[in-house]
Design an enzyme around this catalytic site. Structure first.
Site, PDB file in Angstrom:
ATOM      1  N   HIS A  51     -23.451 -16.869 -11.018  1.00 52.85           N
ATOM      2  CA  HIS A  51     -24.050 -17.754 -12.015  1.00 52.85           C
ATOM      3  C   HIS A  51     -23.606 -17.380 -13.421  1.00 52.85           C
ATOM      4  O   HIS A  51     -23.466 -16.200 -13.750  1.00 52.85           O
ATOM      5  CB  HIS A  51     -25.572 -17.688 -11.905  1.00 52.85           C
ATOM      6  CG  HIS A  51     -26.084 -18.271 -10.628  1.00 52.85           C
ATOM      7  ND1 HIS A  51     -26.161 -19.627 -10.403  1.00 52.85           N
ATOM      8  CD2 HIS A  51     -26.518 -17.686  -9.477  1.00 52.85           C
ATOM      9  CE1 HIS A  51     -26.639 -19.847  -9.188  1.00 52.85           C
ATOM     10  NE2 HIS A  51     -26.850 -18.686  -8.591  1.00 52.85           N
ATOM     11  N   VAL A 174     -37.445   2.116   7.522  1.00 50.57           N
ATOM     12  CA  VAL A 174     -38.464   2.911   6.829  1.00 50.57           C
ATOM     13  C   VAL A 174     -39.826   2.368   7.220  1.00 50.57           C
ATOM     14  O   VAL A 174     -40.147   1.208   6.970  1.00 50.57           O
ATOM     15  CB  VAL A 174     -38.269   2.862   5.302  1.00 50.57           C
ATOM     16  CG1 VAL A 174     -39.424   3.582   4.598  1.00 50.57           C
ATOM     17  CG2 VAL A 174     -36.945   3.496   4.929  1.00 50.57           C
ATOM     18  N   SER A 339     -32.380 -15.325  -6.644  1.00 46.19           N
ATOM     19  CA  SER A 339     -31.310 -15.811  -7.509  1.00 46.19           C
ATOM     20  C   SER A 339     -31.634 -15.493  -8.967  1.00 46.19           C
ATOM     21  O   SER A 339     -32.782 -15.657  -9.370  1.00 46.19           O
ATOM     22  CB  SER A 339     -31.153 -17.322  -7.333  1.00 46.19           C
ATOM     23  OG  SER A 339     -30.129 -17.792  -8.164  1.00 46.19           O
ATOM     24  N   CYS A 403      -8.936 -20.763  14.474  1.00 49.59           N
ATOM     25  CA  CYS A 403      -9.344 -21.647  13.372  1.00 49.59           C
ATOM     26  C   CYS A 403      -9.090 -20.981  12.030  1.00 49.59           C
ATOM     27  O   CYS A 403      -8.650 -21.621  11.090  1.00 49.59           O
ATOM     28  CB  CYS A 403     -10.810 -22.018  13.490  1.00 49.59           C
ATOM     29  SG  CYS A 403     -11.222 -22.822  15.040  1.00 49.59           S
TER      30      CYS A 403
END
Lengths: 474, 417
Positions: A51, A174, A339, A403
């Site tokens: 970003h 943990v 984000s 592919c």
């Protein structure tokens, strides 16, 4: 008395970036991860966007880490050899009434120090991106936005950290943390691990880690986002990353060409109970498809090759929680990393490692290795270079995944790297075997056999990811 | 750059039949390039019988059928390369191949025969929701793992899609001790051959549920079950019809897609319906001197028809090389209509080489007591009665020189009462 100077919980983008930065100092570092490999949680299923930094609130940790992270990724993609492309981003505005929102975003970007921002007219947007909707009246153009391979970056951090002495412990969960003298003891179900300092990069479980040692509780909600990924043949529909004006649940649905050339649509945002709830749903898929159509009306959904969902860690305060916990000395959080967490990861690592080193009074090493070479992408070489490489190592000449044109040699490399692939997903994320349009139909048998042979295990023990995901059923 | 008169891409049933017939038509410089470690292609994993009834008038297994063609190729001394992948094909018929021993090598071909076969439609393309655990296989992948590698892929199985490979695998897994709980089919009819439904499902008491689909996959690590729902006429799941089936494996047999990545690189025009190249009656694609046959051209249900078609492609490729090209004269487009989804070929040359032209086609539903009508310029060229037609069974008709003489302009093939 301590097993390690620093224990990093979580081998995602943030954990590995922090481990790598920590190895710049004279500190013994261990990364512990509950899954079988690096990059197995939030870091494995996200938009892969670097970003630009116009979105976070000025002055927030998100803003600071975003800007620095984007700058570091541009540099590190070369030094650490992972895929990155600066393709720019557009934030679309569909209604004159929303113009103030777009202007606010622009202003915020300026305050955050984002370079090159411009407001474009609808016409200018469509000239740049002909597939974008005719309803667009204006857009914010952010030329510094980019796309990165989230796996490639995380593996690069992990490998470089390992090159510099970091240790990795996988399948180590943990289960409890206690203060132990000057440091902490981590209960793992197996042996306890004693560390002088702890870095909490546990993603959707970071609140759990934090709350084990602190009275100031964090509240993290796993927030699921679904995506659909389309064939590379249609990836060129857009060249920049196409956003819509953000809402309160995040940046909304984007349309982007991934760094590998696929067309990606998503995510939505649905709060879920379980941090491992990565189910895709008919409603979620319909929602992202419909919302993306608003930006780009003619998305070829008949070329979808896969759908997936990721879960990000949303902290109720809305900002990243980064730093030493005031009431838990020596315990450092990297919590609530949603984000722009992927973008921010190297910056968070740099910042936290600095804090830990300062606290520890650790000196910088002189022999830190700052670069790393990735696994060669054989099919991208010229025929001459390819032949030369194959002459050196014939395994690069035997294609396993048709592919994506991935050779046996690349798969062997994935397994033999440190840390190396221990599962089919580990191979896939390192070299893209099985990520193409047949989605591993042809190459599964070949890759399974190579993995079993190289790990020295019977083929029925080969897993997709952690134990319990065996591919065969005897 | 090395040169070969004919380079055949793919050493499966189509490639082998094309190679043999090209040789028999007089071409001595034929090279077959095969990506796998053995010739024979997908037949090697089809260890069931039922192959060869048309070609050899006897019933063979897949490997036996392949063996006959491999022997014919070897008897003729036809050159072939194994473990070699073609990375690029240009419209000028230059091929880039890659293997361990030689690296990346360019060769020039007089003519090319495309025989790359097809691939299976994966889960992602089907849009099945839920988790993404281990235990989800396309039927062909499961078949390879079981029949070539000798691995057991699951114990409790649900199969989505009633394509032939799925039906064959229902029987195969049952014989290996697995419990196949159900085969769900989205459409109101099966996509496979009638004989496979009888011999692979009915004989083993495996239920086939038409108009049903998998709507959710359960299990985070390994499949723990699937939800199956009934679908309405619009093929959307009907709320309230969900049923949970516990299973550890989901097999997908939901369609095959011709593998035409190389054809696209060569700039060849593909049919939107078949997914394969558009060809003329000589099986020549839009790229001069490039021919196509077998499942890369359109998906077949019987290998015997693949062999026959490929033999024509090989013969025509040899003629093309011998004559130094072909004069592209007039062509009549062939159009599918009224219940016919496509035809191969899609165009017929007015100076057609063969005396008899085979036109293969499929229909879009189950039809009883219909006529297949071939028309051109308003006139009926041919009218053939069919008792039953279904999408899972390929149909064919033959046009003679006399028929073509009656054609004025484009030809249509459609169903009529």
């Amino acid at each position: 008395m301590f097993d390690y100077d620093v224990c990093v919980i979580g081998a995602g983008a943030v954990g590995t970036a922090t481990a790598r930065e920590l190895t710049r100092y004279r500190l013994s570092v261990c990364v512990i991860e509950k899954e079988e490999d690096v990059c197995s949680g939030t870091s494995k299923a996200n938009s892969g966007i670097v970003h630009a930094g116009y979105d976070p609130e000025p002055g927030s940790m998100k803003a600071r880490m975003n800007l620095r992270g984007a700058e570091l990724i541009r540099k590190l993609s070369k030094n650490l050899d992972f895929s990155y492309r600066q393709n720019g981003a557009l934030v679309l505005c569909f209604d004159e009434a929303d113009r103030p929102g777009l202007d606010r975003l622009y202003e915020r970007g300026l305050r955050n120090g984002v370079e090159g921002l411009e407001i474009l007219t609808g016409e200018e947007v469509r000239k740049r991106e002909p597939a974008v909707s005719g309803d667009v009246v204006a857009a914010l153009w952010a030329p510094t936005s980019g796309v990165v391979c989230p796996f490639g970056m995380t593996f690069a951090f992990a490998e470089n950290a390992a090159q510099n002495g970091a240790e990795f412990r996988f399948l180590t969960e943990v289960k409890g943390i206690e203060k132990a003298g000057e440091g902490y003891v981590l209960h793992t179900g197996g042996e306890d691990i004693l560390a002088r300092f702890v870095v909490n990069a546990a993603g959707v479980r970071s609140a759990e880690m934090h709350n084990a040692v602190s009275g100031n509780r964090l509240e993290i909600t796993p927030r699921r986002g679904e995506y659909v990924l389309m064939d590379r043949e249609v990836g060129g529909l857009v060249s920049s990353t196409i956003f819509q004006l953000p809402g309160k649940m995040g940046k909304g649905v984007l349309v982007a060409q991934t760094v590998h050339g696929n067309l990606l649509v998503g995510p939505n945002a649905v709060d879920v109970e379980d941090g491992e709830d990565t189910e895709t749903t008919p409603e979620g898929t319909d929602e992202i498809k419909e919302r993306a159509r608003k930006s780009v009306p003619d998305i070829p959904y008949n070329r979808v090759i896969t759908g997936f969902a990721g879960v990000r860690a949303h902290e109720k305060g809305g900002d990243f929680i980064i730093g030493e916990i005031p009431d838990a000395e020596g315990f450092f959080d990297a919590a609530g990393i949603e984000s722009p967490g992927l973008t921010a990861a190297p910056a968070i690592g740099e910042y936290l490692a600095g804090l830990v080193a300062e606290k520890a009074g650790a000196e910088r090493k002189e022999d830190f290795i700052s670069s790393r070479r990735g696994i060669p992408q054989v099919a991208k070489l010229s025929p001459e270079e390819r032949s030369a490489l194959i002459a050196e190592r014939p395994e690069y000449g035997r294609i396993i995944c048709r592919c994506e044109s991935i050779s046996e040699g690349e798969i062997i490399d994935a397994i033999e790297r440190n840390p190396g692939a221990r599962s089919m997903d580990g191979i896939k994320r390192r070299v893209r075997q099985g990520m193409g349009r047949c989605q591993a139909g042809f190459c599964t048998p070949g890759a399974m056999d190579i993995l079993a042979e190289r790990l020295g295990i019977p083929v029925e023990k080969v897993t997709k990811n952690r134990p319990g995901s065996e591919l065969l059923k005897w | 750059m090395e040169y070969h008169d004919i380079v055949i891409i793919g050493g499966g049933p189509a490639g082998l039949a094309a190679a043999v017939s090209a040789y028999d038509a007089g071409c001595r410089d034929v090279l077959v390039i095969e990506r796998d470690e053995r010739l024979g292609g997908i037949l090697n994993q089809c260890i069931h019988n039922g192959f060869g009834l048309h070609t050899f008038k006897e019933e063979l297994t897949g490997p036996e059928y392949a063996e006959r063609y491999i022997r014919q190729a070897e008897e003729r001394g036809i050159k072939y390369m194994l473990r070699t992948i073609v990375a690029d094909v240009s419209p000028e018929r230059e091929i880039l191949y890659v293997n361990r021993d030689e690296g990346a090598v360019r060769v020039k071909a007089g003519a090319i025969v495309l025989a790359m076969g097809c691939r299976e439609r994966p889960r992602g393309a089907l849009g099945i929701h839920g988790y993404r655990p281990a235990g989800i296989y396309t039927a062909g992948t499961a078949q390879r793992l079981m029949n070539i590698e000798g691995y057991m892929v699951g114990r409790e199985v649900v199969i989505l899609g009633s394509g032939d490979i799925g039906l064959i695998m229902a029987r195969r897994m049952t014989l290996e001790g697995a419990k196949v709980k159900v085969v769900a089919e989205l459409m109101p009819y099966s996509g496979g051959l009638k004989r496979n439904i009888v011999q692979c499902l009915d004989d083993y008491g495996i239920p086939l549920r038409l108009s049903h689909t998998v709507t959710k996959i359960h299990g985070k690590r390994r499949v723990e079950g699937v939800t199956i729902s009934e679908v309405g006429p619009d093929r959307r799941p009907l709320p309230g019809t969900e049923e949970f089936y516990s299973c550890d494996t989901l097999l997908l047999s939901c369609g095959l897609i011709p593998e035409n990545e190389l054809s696209k690189q060569a700039g060849i025009t593909l049919s939107r319906v078949t997914g394969g190249p558009e060809v003329d009656d000589g099986l020549e694609t839009s790229a001069e001197g490039v021919f196509a046959c077998g499942n890369v051209l359109h998906v077949h249900d019987l290998v015997d028809f693949v062999s026959e078609e490929a033999a024509r492609a090989g013969r025509n490729a040899a003629a093309w090389v011998a004559e130094g090209g072909s004069d592209r004269g007039g062509e009549l487009p062939v159009t599918a209509e009224n219940g016919v989804t496509y035809t191969v070929p899609q165009r017929i040359r007015t100076d057609a080489h063969d005396e008899k032209i085979t036109v293969r086609f499929r229909v879009n539903g189950v039809y009883r007591d219909k006529y297949v009508a071939v028309r051109s310029g308003g006139a009926e060229i041919k009218r053939l009665k069919r008792r039953i037609m279904a999408p899972g069974e390929m149909e064919e008709l033959t046009l003679t020189g006399e028929d073509l003489g009656k054609c004025a302009g484009g030809i249509t093939v459609g169903l009529e009462d």
